[in-house]
Design a protein around this motif. Sequence first.
Motif, PDB file in Angstrom:
ATOM      1  N   THR A   1     -33.163 -36.440 -14.308  1.00 43.15           N
ATOM      2  CA  THR A   1     -32.068 -35.818 -13.570  1.00 43.15           C
ATOM      3  C   THR A   1     -31.027 -35.222 -14.523  1.00 43.15           C
ATOM      4  O   THR A   1     -30.765 -35.745 -15.594  1.00 43.15           O
ATOM      5  CB  THR A   1     -31.385 -36.844 -12.669  1.00 43.15           C
ATOM      6  OG1 THR A   1     -31.027 -37.970 -13.470  1.00 43.15           O
ATOM      7  CG2 THR A   1     -32.307 -37.283 -11.570  1.00 43.15           C
ATOM      8  N   PHE A   2     -30.413 -34.126 -14.070  1.00 40.64           N
ATOM      9  CA  PHE A   2     -29.375 -33.459 -14.858  1.00 40.64           C
ATOM     10  C   PHE A   2     -28.053 -33.405 -14.095  1.00 40.64           C
ATOM     11  O   PHE A   2     -27.056 -32.956 -14.628  1.00 40.64           O
ATOM     12  CB  PHE A   2     -29.822 -32.040 -15.226  1.00 40.64           C
ATOM     13  CG  PHE A   2     -30.929 -32.003 -16.229  1.00 40.64           C
ATOM     14  CD1 PHE A   2     -30.647 -31.860 -17.572  1.00 40.64           C
ATOM     15  CD2 PHE A   2     -32.244 -32.153 -15.840  1.00 40.64           C
ATOM     16  CE1 PHE A   2     -31.664 -31.854 -18.512  1.00 40.64           C
ATOM     17  CE2 PHE A   2     -33.265 -32.138 -16.770  1.00 40.64           C
ATOM     18  CZ  PHE A   2     -32.977 -31.988 -18.114  1.00 40.64           C
ATOM     19  N   GLY A   3     -28.074 -33.821 -12.852  1.00 35.57           N
ATOM     20  CA  GLY A   3     -26.842 -33.800 -12.076  1.00 35.57           C
ATOM     21  C   GLY A   3     -27.116 -34.236 -10.645  1.00 35.57           C
ATOM     22  O   GLY A   3     -28.247 -34.152 -10.164  1.00 35.57           O
TER      23      GLY A   3
ATOM     24  N   LEU B   1     -18.995 -44.018 -28.869  1.00 36.88           N
ATOM     25  CA  LEU B   1     -19.659 -43.246 -27.817  1.00 36.88           C
ATOM     26  C   LEU B   1     -19.952 -41.823 -28.270  1.00 36.88           C
ATOM     27  O   LEU B   1     -19.275 -41.262 -29.128  1.00 36.88           O
ATOM     28  CB  LEU B   1     -18.781 -43.198 -26.567  1.00 36.88           C
ATOM     29  CG  LEU B   1     -18.458 -44.528 -25.901  1.00 36.88           C
ATOM     30  CD1 LEU B   1     -17.632 -44.303 -24.653  1.00 36.88           C
ATOM     31  CD2 LEU B   1     -19.734 -45.297 -25.570  1.00 36.88           C
TER      32      LEU B   1
ATOM     33  N   SER C   1     -23.975 -37.172 -21.520  1.00 35.74           N
ATOM     34  CA  SER C   1     -24.266 -38.044 -20.382  1.00 35.74           C
ATOM     35  C   SER C   1     -23.059 -38.805 -19.876  1.00 35.74           C
ATOM     36  O   SER C   1     -23.096 -40.019 -19.714  1.00 35.74           O
ATOM     37  CB  SER C   1     -25.361 -39.051 -20.747  1.00 35.74           C
ATOM     38  OG  SER C   1     -26.519 -38.377 -21.101  1.00 35.74           O
TER      39      SER C   1
ATOM     40  N   SER D   1     -20.461 -39.465 -16.857  1.00 32.56           N
ATOM     41  CA  SER D   1     -20.067 -39.290 -15.476  1.00 32.56           C
ATOM     42  C   SER D   1     -19.044 -40.375 -15.159  1.00 32.56           C
ATOM     43  O   SER D   1     -19.047 -41.435 -15.778  1.00 32.56           O
ATOM     44  CB  SER D   1     -21.256 -39.428 -14.524  1.00 32.56           C
ATOM     45  OG  SER D   1     -22.192 -38.406 -14.729  1.00 32.56           O
TER      46      SER D   1
ATOM     47  N   ILE E   1     -17.133 -45.513 -16.156  1.00 32.33           N
ATOM     48  CA  ILE E   1     -17.416 -44.366 -17.010  1.00 32.33           C
ATOM     49  C   ILE E   1     -18.806 -44.581 -17.600  1.00 32.33           C
ATOM     50  O   ILE E   1     -19.028 -45.498 -18.399  1.00 32.33           O
ATOM     51  CB  ILE E   1     -16.370 -44.234 -18.128  1.00 32.33           C
ATOM     52  CG1 ILE E   1     -14.985 -44.082 -17.499  1.00 32.33           C
ATOM     53  CG2 ILE E   1     -16.697 -43.045 -19.032  1.00 32.33           C
ATOM     54  CD1 ILE E   1     -13.856 -44.150 -18.500  1.00 32.33           C
ATOM     55  N   PHE E   2     -19.744 -43.765 -17.141  1.00 34.56           N
ATOM     56  CA  PHE E   2     -21.126 -43.890 -17.599  1.00 34.56           C
ATOM     57  C   PHE E   2     -21.287 -43.025 -18.855  1.00 34.56           C
ATOM     58  O   PHE E   2     -21.112 -41.807 -18.795  1.00 34.56           O
ATOM     59  CB  PHE E   2     -22.090 -43.424 -16.516  1.00 34.56           C
ATOM     60  CG  PHE E   2     -21.976 -44.213 -15.229  1.00 34.56           C
ATOM     61  CD1 PHE E   2     -22.627 -45.420 -15.082  1.00 34.56           C
ATOM     62  CD2 PHE E   2     -21.206 -43.757 -14.177  1.00 34.56           C
ATOM     63  CE1 PHE E   2     -22.522 -46.152 -13.899  1.00 34.56           C
ATOM     64  CE2 PHE E   2     -21.095 -44.468 -12.991  1.00 34.56           C
ATOM     65  CZ  PHE E   2     -21.757 -45.682 -12.853  1.00 34.56           C
ATOM     66  N   ALA E   3     -21.601 -43.643 -19.958  1.00 32.53           N
ATOM     67  CA  ALA E   3     -21.612 -42.911 -21.222  1.00 32.53           C
ATOM     68  C   ALA E   3     -22.823 -43.310 -22.052  1.00 32.53           C
ATOM     69  O   ALA E   3     -23.675 -44.090 -21.625  1.00 32.53           O
ATOM     70  CB  ALA E   3     -20.318 -43.187 -21.983  1.00 32.53           C
ATOM     71  N   LYS E   4     -22.863 -42.762 -23.247  1.00 35.35           N
ATOM     72  CA  LYS E   4     -23.995 -43.002 -24.131  1.00 35.35           C
ATOM     73  C   LYS E   4     -23.468 -43.239 -25.539  1.00 35.35           C
ATOM     74  O   LYS E   4     -22.502 -42.592 -25.960  1.00 35.35           O
ATOM     75  CB  LYS E   4     -24.902 -41.767 -24.103  1.00 35.35           C
ATOM     76  CG  LYS E   4     -26.339 -42.004 -24.477  1.00 35.35           C
ATOM     77  CD  LYS E   4     -27.136 -40.746 -24.184  1.00 35.35           C
ATOM     78  CE  LYS E   4     -28.597 -40.930 -24.523  1.00 35.35           C
ATOM     79  NZ  LYS E   4     -29.358 -39.703 -24.252  1.00 35.35           N
ATOM     80  N   ALA E   5     -24.110 -44.145 -26.261  1.00 38.35           N
ATOM     81  CA  ALA E   5     -23.657 -44.442 -27.620  1.00 38.35           C
ATOM     82  C   ALA E   5     -24.115 -43.349 -28.578  1.00 38.35           C
ATOM     83  O   ALA E   5     -25.170 -42.748 -28.410  1.00 38.35           O
ATOM     84  CB  ALA E   5     -24.198 -45.799 -28.061  1.00 38.35           C
ATOM     85  N   ALA E   6     -23.283 -43.094 -29.583  1.00 35.94           N
ATOM     86  CA  ALA E   6     -23.602 -42.048 -30.558  1.00 35.94           C
ATOM     87  C   ALA E   6     -24.511 -42.606 -31.644  1.00 35.94           C
ATOM     88  O   ALA E   6     -24.449 -43.777 -31.969  1.00 35.94           O
ATOM     89  CB  ALA E   6     -22.328 -41.521 -31.164  1.00 35.94           C
TER      90      ALA E   6
END
Lengths: 446, 394
Positions: A59-61, A422, A427, A429, A441-446
């Motif tokens: 999914t992209f959105g 992060l 990613s 939302s 806050i849905f995030a992603k680690a760097a």
Amino acid sequence: MASQSFDTYWRGMLQRGHPRRVATGYQREALNISYRGGMPQSRPGVRPYHAGNLLSADTFGMGWFVTSAGRRELLVATSTSITRIRTRGLDASGALSLLSLPSGERTRTAPAHCYFLSLSAGATLTFVYDGVNTNLKYDGTTLTKMGLGAGLSPAAPTTAAIGGFLSDGTRQYVMTLVSAFHEGDPTPEASKTEVVLAGATETQTATFASPSAAAIDDPQVTHWNLYRTVRDGAAYFYVDQALVGNPITDTLADDTLSAGTALEEFVNTAPPGPWVALCEHRGQLIGVHAGDRNTLFHSYFDPDYMVPEGWPANWTTPVAHGDGDKITALWSLNEWVVIFKEHGIWGLQGAWPDTELIPVVAPNGQRLGIGCASQSSVLQVDNRLIFLARDGVYAIDRFASPEGGLQAQRLSGPIDDVIAALDYGESVSLAYDRRHRTLLIFAKAA
Amino acid sequence: MGNVKLTYAAGDFTVDPTGNYNGASPVDVGTWTNPVDLDNSLLSVGGSANYEGALLTFTTAQTFSGAYVKVSIAYGAGVDTPVMELWTKTGAVWTKRKSITVSEPNLGVPTGILKVYDFFLDAAVADVTHLWVTLNPVGASPPAVAIFRCLHPYKSATVASYADPFAVASGTVDPSGRSRPRSADPSTFTAGMYVTLAYSLDLAPIRDDDEVASALGAWSIWDLPATVATQIDNEEGNDLILFSTTNRVYVLDWGRRKDEWVWEEFNPIYRRLVLGPLPSSPDASEDPSLPATRQPLERHGRLKRFRLFRCTTRDTPTETTPRVRIACEEVDNVASRRTTLRTNARRIETKIAVRGQGFLVTLEHADDDDFRPTFFEAEWDDLGPRVQDSAVTT
């Protein structure tokens, strides 16, 4: 023997470089914990919203379409398609057909993100945009292109000496294309059709064949409208409407014609490009497209109704054009449109053309030198906007002073080290549960 | 407690079809033609019946926790208002536990389309001998069951496969466990790992922390691997929050203490709280009976021996073997960690001996109960001042 006890309100996680001596109530770590009411408890569980791996790809959105009956339909953007999931627990209905798009726009490029905007009033529509592909709209059954192309050049008519009320003379004809929701711009002036009647009667007619569906190449177009000038005139007036495939016969006397509806030109133009950011504000849509990331475009505005698919070419507001930055998100907040760039935030007040731009400031009064990554990095919570910036999570609200304005406050001080870990642009939302007073806050680690 | 599925194939129940809806008094109309159909997968496309209702008789009384039902109802849109109902029988009394209006715009479904109905209860019901899932055919058409595809009842019980909830791979979507954090310490995050930041407001009855801009909320980390998310008001006016992981969409359910990443596979939620450093702050550790020079915080530089940790939780555990893992270590000295696995209870007290200047206590929990610690206390011995660094000691 010494001891320490704790029996009061918990204050959450403290993850930043800090001295050993810290205020009471902070914890070093809290994983899968929610602090409702100042007391730790488990985070909520998750469960499937639909059966099986029914989405065709990642999914992209995601966004919503709400029918006129109030039924919520989830729209999910996968790499090159849009899938509808109608109700909780129901099998996905499958990817929506792209066959209602112009033939050259049915193959889509996988975007980085895809966003959805549901209109609050007027037509029941959800717009879909991703900064790469043709802007779409969904009406509950069909996915079509946002906006309509200009009318084609009317074909040379067949004239007759009797049957109408036209007299000899030279007249100009243009047409517009019409869908269930919108009427497009007229035929460009260079492609108008000039008709010279010389039948020497006052009862002449001119019959125009309909443009073919193939020539229109936009399946959402159901009707076409014909407009013309009076003899030797320059202003266009409405003649008639017909289904695509059906001809229109012009029988109107010039007096009758000029007493009718005048053609509105230059207000129903299709969007100038794939939207990167889009918001609804005070009866208008305001957008930024991929071809010009520093200019706001305003949709046509009528006091009585919205024209979300009509974008006058000159209804624009430059936002610090040439500052080397680019607009990433737009949100409506009270009387403001908040304009997020990557490295700055502006507030737009008023309605085009009477607008005023002011910078959003920090509590110390200095202009905020940070912005956000994308439209999904921002969320409205109560009367504030929450967004994830490079250095933390901020809340924007009006500051209480006679001159007004917007200020931003940083919320994420206790977790500076987490924010630093992060991937700011990837990613992200946001969601807010009002009943449980929890921001996510849905995030992603760097 | 976990949810354990009951099946016809295992002999957990018998089944009869019912007809002529009569609330609180189901009347069976014969024998279910192929009872094993009820065990079909929720994703199944084969096997079906068109009975109006299914009357299950449990072989032994169960503590019933809920059911999934997959049916298709044919009804006249705008004319009929059919309702799917779930009833339980305890003793001689039938009780309607849950109902979903099929034609309702959001919880319901258009006519003739298969839908999975979520009939899980807020709290399990003990001593249930019969279960009745039926269509209440409200409407003139009348509505009818077109396809009754499957019915999966659940009892509340210990999950047999509950091996090691603290294992790294437990409960992860990505079996390697690399996509989700196992700790809220950002130094443990790896590139690409999904991290959810949660910010809780309204921690105290005072109004100061009600507003999101107050900056007085509490942060925590959740391990939801979400690529995108969205929300809308649900049918009850609450915020329905959905998030997507790869090619699936999930809903956050505050009523559940386990994750269901795949239909009917329930995984424990791994919770981890790290308390400390201890001692931490003046108001938490000062002893009014001691002089200022002997206050705990004034003794940060002194060597101590951690001795005992005790805490209370708000809930009485319901698992057969409820467990909580407790660890203690010196701050910034992971090698000093000592760990103990304890039976979870409302009052927990454990002795752990660790030497150091300040301590971190880690609590890990993964049962199907909530975990709400309300109070904790740590005790240590003061061993005296450190030996001053010198040419000899260094």
